[in-house]
Design a protein around this motif. Structure first.
Motif, PDB file in Angstrom:
ATOM      1  N   TRP A 114       0.870  -1.096  -0.056  1.00  0.00           N
ATOM      2  CA  TRP A 114       0.057   0.011   0.017  1.00  0.00           C
ATOM      3  C   TRP A 114       0.844   1.257  -0.059  1.00  0.00           C
ATOM      4  N   ILE A 115       1.976   0.995  -0.095  1.00  0.00           N
ATOM      5  CA  ILE A 115       3.139   2.196   0.171  1.00  0.00           C
ATOM      6  C   ILE A 115       3.448   2.743  -1.384  1.00  0.00           C
ATOM      7  N   ASN A 116       2.681   3.917  -1.727  1.00  0.00           N
ATOM      8  CA  ASN A 116       3.101   4.295  -2.786  1.00  0.00           C
ATOM      9  C   ASN A 116       3.870   5.628  -2.821  1.00  0.00           C
ATOM     10  N   GLU A 117       4.204   6.387  -4.044  1.00  0.00           N
ATOM     11  CA  GLU A 117       4.822   7.342  -3.988  1.00  0.00           C
ATOM     12  C   GLU A 117       4.678   8.538  -3.140  1.00  0.00           C
ATOM     13  N   ARG A 118       3.294   8.791  -3.030  1.00  0.00           N
ATOM     14  CA  ARG A 118       2.912   9.916  -2.163  1.00  0.00           C
ATOM     15  C   ARG A 118       2.945   9.525  -0.691  1.00  0.00           C
ATOM     16  N   ILE A 119       2.845   8.385  -0.177  1.00  0.00           N
ATOM     17  CA  ILE A 119       3.028   7.805   1.227  1.00  0.00           C
ATOM     18  C   ILE A 119       4.521   8.114   1.362  1.00  0.00           C
TER      19      ILE A 119
END
Length: 229
Positions: A99-104
């Motif tokens: 669930w860790i995307n670039e925004r996170i």
């Protein structure tokens, strides 16, 4: 962090999510997640049941105590935050995506540079082999994710984290959701109302994340828990 049980998933509002907005969200009991690493959207999550670890009831098995005492890991604080997030985003048994995307990554990196996000890292022979990261706010710590590339690394990181929280006067360790791994260390579930009551108390005052020295012996770390029993 794994989604388990009923949750409220609130669509992202048409506002920019800044580190300051993120901290206000945590203070209100919600946190962001993405569907997967390639999805740029974020959703606010408000679980009906919340995972927490009572800091006066940490479970440390005899075998885990032996691992801590063995000094097989060098434990560091905040020396490789982005690499810890990378480790948490890696595929693992039972989890092919993250669930860790670039925004996170960007948001929590910004929080780290503001002093509100921390990593606990386990190193062996100069290599990062496990760790965890989370958000510090008042006397609450919100655990985001952990990883292990070798047996027991994340558990040792957890023990060093909780010793630090106890020493620094923290009163709430939020794990968001429950896994068997966390349950074995003392995690329990509470309902939303009970969680908000704990959170309200925790954010009134300021904990001291660096109250505990970073060069304590493993035996001194374990001694912290004997004072809470």
């Amino acid at each position: 962090m794994v989604l388990q049980g009923p949750v409220n998933k609130l669509s992202e509002q048409l506002i920019e999510i800044t580190p300051q907005v993120l901290l206000k969200a945590y203070a209100c009991g919600i946190f962001p997640m993405a569907e997967d690493a390639d999805d740029p959207a974020l959703y606010w999550i408000d679980p009906e049941r919340r995972g927490i670890v009572p800091l006066d009831a940490i479970r440390i098995s005899r075998s885990l105590r032996r691992v801590v005492r063995s000094s097989q890991f060098e434990v560091r604080i905040d020396t490789a935050f982005d690499r810890v997030v990378d480790g948490c985003a890696e595929p693992s048994p039972g989890r092919d995506s993250t669930w860790i995307n670039e925004r996170i990554r960007k948001l929590y990196s910004d929080l780290f540079h503001l002093g509100n996000c921390h990593s606990v890292e386990c190193w062996r022979d100069g290599e990062l082999v496990g760790g965890l990261y989370g958000v510090s706010l008042g006397r609450a710590f919100f655990g985001e994710s952990m990883f292990s590339r070798t047996t027991n690394a994340s558990k040792v990181a957890f023990i060093y984290l909780t010793a630090r929280l106890i020493t620094g006067g923290f009163v709430l360790l939020d794990t968001q959701f429950i896994t068997d791994h966390l349950r074995s260390l003392g995690a329990i579930e509470v309902d939303r109302e009970a969680y908000h009551g704990l959170l309200e108390i925790a954010v009134r005052d300021q904990g001291e994340f660096f109250e505990l020295a970073t060069d304590l012996s493993p035996e001194a770390i374990l001694q912290v828990f004997s004072q809470t029993s």
